[in-house]
Design a protein around this motif. Structure first.
Motif, PDB file in Angstrom:
ATOM      1  N   GLN A  16     130.459 106.725 147.214  1.00 48.44           N
ATOM      2  CA  GLN A  16     129.610 108.009 146.565  1.00 48.44           C
ATOM      3  C   GLN A  16     129.678 109.160 147.205  1.00 48.44           C
ATOM      4  O   GLN A  16     128.691 109.244 147.838  1.00 48.44           O
ATOM      5  N   ASP A  24     127.278 111.599 137.708  1.00 50.85           N
ATOM      6  CA  ASP A  24     126.626 110.031 137.072  1.00 50.85           C
ATOM      7  C   ASP A  24     125.045 110.064 135.757  1.00 50.85           C
ATOM      8  O   ASP A  24     125.010 109.612 135.333  1.00 50.85           O
ATOM      9  N   HIS A  46     130.507 101.697 138.204  1.00 50.65           N
ATOM     10  CA  HIS A  46     129.978 101.830 138.672  1.00 50.65           C
ATOM     11  C   HIS A  46     130.211  99.176 138.653  1.00 50.65           C
ATOM     12  O   HIS A  46     129.622  98.472 139.497  1.00 50.65           O
ATOM     13  N   SER A  89     122.728 105.040 141.252  1.00 49.17           N
ATOM     14  CA  SER A  89     124.056 103.890 141.550  1.00 49.17           C
ATOM     15  C   SER A  89     122.887 103.123 142.395  1.00 49.17           C
ATOM     16  O   SER A  89     122.821 102.150 142.592  1.00 49.17           O
TER      17      SER A  89
END
Length: 200
Positions: A16, A24, A46, A89
């Motif tokens: 990322q 995100d 994801h 994440s």
């Protein structure tokens, strides 16, 4: 998970970037405001990485699919409480790791894919004797991982099998990078000792 894209447990996925992290958080904010398309987009961004992580921890396709799907369900339920203190994440990995730990504990061991299937996927051009040796080593590695403490197994799967950096591991495990290095050192020695005992 809701995507027409095939999921490849062995595919190399890019790390990322800061731009990804900003996007995100934008999608999370929209989803918190009631936009279902935003959360769907977040899942699509994801799902491959999270599935791959679950697969490499559990070594079973069905278990990995269920664990990654459950992670997104739990994340959706927890959306109102999410605060942008960390990467999305990292938050998803923490949820997935807890689910994988629970599944492994309930099974009393790691749920392991058939070694012949793993060997076939890893090297389809192997001769029968090479495939047998590879399958035996993979089966032994699975037994070794299952024999490790949960702390050792987690850090080995994330760092060595999933290719996460020490910084990413530290975020997911909620510890320092120095602690990750220490855990990895102990985990490798623990696995090496088990390997030697098994050969004896």
């Amino acid at each position: 998970m809701n995507s027409s894209q095939p999921i490849d447990a062995g595919a190399a996925l890019p790390e990322q970037t800061d731009v990804d992290a900003v996007e995100d958080h934008r999608l999370v904010a929209l989803a918190q405001g009631g936009c279902p398309d935003a959360y769907r987009s977040l899942v699509e961004r994801h799902q491959q990485r999270l599935y791959r992580f679950c697969y490499r921890y559990l070594r079973n396709e069905d278990e990995a699919i269920e664990a990654s799907q459950d992670a997104f369900v739990r994340a959706h339920a927890a959306l109102p409480r999410f605060r942008p203190k960390a990467k999305v994440s990292t938050w998803l990995y923490q949820i997935a790791l807890n689910l994988c730990r629970d599944r492994a504990r309930k099974a009393g061991r790691l749920s392991i894919a058939q070694s012949t299937e793993v060997a076939e996927a890893t090297c389809r051009a192997s001769t029968p004797d090479e495939a047998a040796m590879l399958g035996a080593d993979l089966a032994k590695l699975d037994r070794g991982l299952a024999a490790l403490s949960e702390k050792s197994r987690s850090v080995l799967v994330m760092s060595c099998l999933d290719g996460m950096s020490h910084g990413e591991c530290a975020e997911v495990l909620k510890c320092s990078e120095r602690a990750v290095e220490g855990r990895l050192y102990r985990a490798r020695h623990e696995l090496a000792a088990w390997w030697a005992r098994d050969e004896g």
